[in-house]
Scaffold this motif. Structure first.
Motif, PDB file in Angstrom:
ATOM      1  N   THR A 360       0.813  -1.215   0.000  1.00 26.49           N
ATOM      2  CA  THR A 360       0.000   0.000   0.000  1.00 26.49           C
ATOM      3  C   THR A 360       0.851   1.272   0.000  1.00 26.49           C
ATOM      4  N   ALA A 361       2.020   1.236   0.610  1.00 30.93           N
ATOM      5  CA  ALA A 361       2.879   2.429   0.598  1.00 30.93           C
ATOM      6  C   ALA A 361       3.319   2.760  -0.831  1.00 30.93           C
ATOM      7  N   GLY A 362       3.680   1.733  -1.587  1.00 33.47           N
ATOM      8  CA  GLY A 362       4.062   1.958  -2.982  1.00 33.47           C
ATOM      9  C   GLY A 362       2.865   2.368  -3.823  1.00 33.47           C
ATOM     10  N   GLY A 363       1.701   1.816  -3.502  1.00 33.70           N
ATOM     11  CA  GLY A 363       0.475   2.238  -4.188  1.00 33.70           C
ATOM     12  C   GLY A 363       0.216   3.719  -3.950  1.00 33.70           C
ATOM     13  N   THR A 364       0.479   4.149  -2.738  1.00 24.39           N
ATOM     14  CA  THR A 364       0.318   5.563  -2.415  1.00 24.39           C
ATOM     15  C   THR A 364       1.253   6.422  -3.263  1.00 24.39           C
ATOM     16  N   THR A 365       2.491   5.992  -3.388  1.00 21.97           N
ATOM     17  CA  THR A 365       3.493   6.780  -4.100  1.00 21.97           C
ATOM     18  C   THR A 365       3.188   6.842  -5.594  1.00 21.97           C
ATOM     19  N   VAL A 366       2.837   5.693  -6.166  1.00 22.58           N
ATOM     20  CA  VAL A 366       2.504   5.666  -7.597  1.00 22.58           C
ATOM     21  C   VAL A 366       1.197   6.442  -7.855  1.00 22.58           C
ATOM     22  N   GLY A 367       0.236   6.289  -6.957  1.00 27.68           N
ATOM     23  CA  GLY A 367      -1.025   7.019  -7.116  1.00 27.68           C
ATOM     24  C   GLY A 367      -0.826   8.527  -7.012  1.00 27.68           C
ATOM     25  N   VAL A 368       0.055   8.936  -6.117  1.00 28.61           N
ATOM     26  CA  VAL A 368       0.362  10.370  -6.007  1.00 28.61           C
ATOM     27  C   VAL A 368       1.088  10.852  -7.266  1.00 28.61           C
ATOM     28  N   LEU A 369       2.001  10.041  -7.786  1.00 26.91           N
ATOM     29  CA  LEU A 369       2.662  10.383  -9.051  1.00 26.91           C
ATOM     30  C   LEU A 369       1.622  10.668 -10.136  1.00 26.91           C
ATOM     31  N   LYS A 370       0.611   9.819 -10.209  1.00 23.61           N
ATOM     32  CA  LYS A 370      -0.464   9.983 -11.197  1.00 23.61           C
ATOM     33  C   LYS A 370      -1.197  11.311 -10.957  1.00 23.61           C
ATOM     34  N   LYS A 371      -1.534  11.577  -9.710  1.00 27.35           N
ATOM     35  CA  LYS A 371      -2.274  12.793  -9.395  1.00 27.35           C
ATOM     36  C   LYS A 371      -1.435  14.048  -9.666  1.00 27.35           C
ATOM     37  N   LEU A 372      -0.153  13.973  -9.321  1.00 27.40           N
ATOM     38  CA  LEU A 372       0.748  15.107  -9.568  1.00 27.40           C
ATOM     39  C   LEU A 372       0.807  15.435 -11.054  1.00 27.40           C
ATOM     40  N   THR A 373       0.813  14.366 -11.868  1.00 31.10           N
ATOM     41  CA  THR A 373       0.882  14.568 -13.321  1.00 31.10           C
ATOM     42  C   THR A 373      -0.428  15.150 -13.844  1.00 31.10           C
ATOM     43  N   GLU A 374      -1.532  14.578 -13.398  1.00 32.55           N
ATOM     44  CA  GLU A 374      -2.849  15.020 -13.874  1.00 32.55           C
ATOM     45  C   GLU A 374      -3.148  16.463 -13.471  1.00 32.55           C
TER      46      GLU A 374
END
Lengths: 422, 422
Positions: A360-374
């Protein structure tokens, strides 16, 4: 804590802590001798390691072992560290993530994958440095309070080093997480209470008992330095240069501050060229005190009561939160957070695009990467690194109702054809 | 199977399979062109890869990447293999196991730890080679029947490579094992039947459908070569020399035969000095057809119906069993088996002595190592390597009733002292 009294540091062997010179207060700069101390006696600020680095070259590092000890000249460990039994963590894969990059519209994206460390999280790095300190300080017990990754890493590293381990966990922890620590140690201690209660008990024991090294309490300054190796490896694996942008999860905030410190040290030592880079912090909305402070434009972190599936990031009062704010603001990065559903989506996204199963920690990081890009916070044309800190096998429940068989068929070719799968 | 008809191999690109020259029947020696074939048309014997190796040097290998592709000059893969997205498996730790050695009375013992591969088992090695073959043969589907490790490895490697994957499993498989494959693929197919039923269905589909590469069926000769890298790495990590004794788990028997083949190739190429070494095979008593044949002194393997917790070794009719017998007998080794309780004990023993959490297959191998030593079959004064093929997080149930908290206490220092733990 009385492993060694402050005035007995002279009994340490020469070079016990390698290039480390002293403990330095992060707030007031007061220095004191190296030892099992973690709070400044002057101002109660956190202590960290101060160094006198000699000359360190790329060639010297490249000739070292394929684990974190290739960077021993930059860590508070002795020069003969490889001779002491340890789990040999680090030098994990830096994978170019073309599929994930294409999905998110990022031109050049890398995943630093720490899920393949010996106990499957980045904690093996910090614990290896804490173990060295415990050994040099003649500790007889190697211990921690934890709910998961840290417990695994301490119990395993202690077993291999032949030092007695004691690992404290909340008694309501799920059985799989208990097994994954108890397999290594005879002394898994379940505590009837919350994780905060377990933490407080650990600090009390550290203060009362002789010879205990609690990795994240009284040897924390040594422990925390292990996270620098993530930064060193990223730079070396990119061909001795820094990325333009990096996204790092924030629990206590220590990892983010240490990766930044590693980049700064590499520049200062002339091992990489100086260049601007942006540091981004990632939290789950259910425990996002640093992201909240960032968005509110304030300097103080208001503690929260965590409520998120990203349990390894669920620190409601992060010790290094204010330093995370400083670094993200100073470098032009931000701190962002996402919902638990977005965390789950991101776990599946990373697995389906790159074949990496993150916790879940990595999911958080990748999900934030997505949001930062969007949201335009991150520049998709700049080279970007995202850190995966742990393995999805440890948090299976987070996704077990989200993925499964596409079909169930009879064992015949006709049944297969009728299912019309692909 | 019609990915490419036998006469269309000319459409392959030059160097598609690197140093591989042809497919050679292991029984009658008949050669045929490289392609998606696995059974000799003359005698129905198994096909394997024949090579024309050029000059291969230690320096050339050492200059390669830190994964199995450093040995690409010895594998049926193209010279540009690193450019194709893959999980970059291999070059896992070879750890000296002083604690376990002391416990068993073995003077010099090493553990080759494949639990830290990308999907946490040695299967990433073989799947990476199968993926290369699938790509060169223009397969459009990458598939396997499996109950666990292989399913994980195929689904993950296919995701990263961007090729469609289809993974077939028995429908009664435990949810965690399903999740650990379904996370990577949209096409996990549950089959109402036994694993044998699933396997038969896979062979049928391979025969009927165009463009499917079943890693362990029609591209098996390429797939199997991946296990050689275990042998190459052990020799290189020992400083370019062979061990005196090696203990290897036996499922189909392929891994053991390929490690031996790797050692032989290294000698033939002048990369290591020739020397005698003994190869030992490890099975669980609940599925020990090869050990039984060894002990009975016969050459034929009598198939069994598996009944053991070591499910990744539970192949009742091992295809390479007779070759395992040949190699163990010829080198002076033996084939031994242990009970499921001994498997569980050995999992705990390895974790407590070396900080490595192995799955039931590794428990079998370590437990057999112990039995071989106790019964005098293995010489404790000779340098010995034992292979750990996978991670204990995948088979938690095997030990979850065997380890756990030493005590449950109230969150107070007094309660801690009263528990009298250490």
């Amino acid at each position: 804590m009385t492993i060694t009294a402050p005035d007995s540091v002279g009994t340490l062997r020469d070079g016990a802590f390698g290039p480390a010179r002293s403990l330095v207060c992060r707030e007031c700069g007061t220095e004191r001798e190296l030892g099992p101390h973690y709070v400044c006696h002057e101002c109660f600020g956190p202590l960290e390691i101060g160094y006198d680095f000699g000359t360190v070259t790329r060639e010297q590092i490249e000739a070292g072992p394929r684990n974190i000890w290739r960077y021993k000249a930059l860590l508070p460990v002795p020069d003969d560290i490889e001779q002491s039994p340890n789990l040999e963590p680090g030098f994990t894969r830096l994978l170019e993530a073309k599929n994930l990059g294409a999905e998110l519209g990022i031109a050049k994206l890398w995943v630093k994958d720490d899920s393949t460390n010996p106990t499957n999280s980045f904690k093996d790095r910090v614990v290896a440095c804490a173990l060295s300190a415990a050994r040099e300080l003649n500790a007889r017990v190697f211990a921690c309070p934890s709910t998961g990754n840290l417990a695994n890493a301490v119990a395993a590293a202690g077993a291999r080093a032949g030092i007695k381990t004691v690992v404290f966990i909340p008694s309501d922890l799920e059985t799989p997480k208990q097994v994954n620590s108890a397999i290594y140690t005879e002394n898994l201690v379940a505590v009837d209470g919350t994780y905060d209660d377990v933490n407080k008990l650990a600090s009390e024991i550290a203060g009362e008992e002789e010879g205990w090294a609690f990795v994240n309490v009284n040897v924390r300054p040594f422990y925390a330095e292990g996270s620098k190796t993530l930064g060193y490896e990223i730079a070396e694996q990119l061909g001795w240069r820094l990325p333009d942008q990096i996204v790092i999860p924030v629990a206590s905030g220590s990892q983010l501050t240490k990766v930044h410190k590693a980049f700064q040290e590499l520049v200062a030592l002339g091992l990489v060229e100086a260049k601007p880079y942006k540091v981004f912090g990632a939290q789950a909305t259910g425990c996002s005190p640093v992201a909240t402070a960032y968005k509110d434009g304030v300097d103080a972190i208001r503690p929260v009561k965590p409520d998120t599936i990203a349990k390894s990031l669920a620190i409601g009062n992060p010790a290094d939160g204010i330093y995370v704010l400083d670094i993200c603001r100073a470098t032009g990065g931000t701190v962002e957070d996402i919902s638990d559903d977005e965390v789950r989506d991101a776990i599946v996204l990373l697995a389906r695009t790159e074949g990496i199963f993150t916790e879940t920690a990595g999911g958080t990081t990748v999900g934030v990467l997505k949001k930062l890009t969007e949201t335009g916070q991150l520049d998709p044309d700049l080279e970007t690194v995202v850190i995966n800190t742990g393995h999805g096998l440890k948090t299976l429940d987070a996704v077990s109702d989200r993925v499964g068989p596409a079909a169930t068929i009879a064992p015949t070719y006709d049944a297969f054809v009728a299912a019309n799968l692909i």
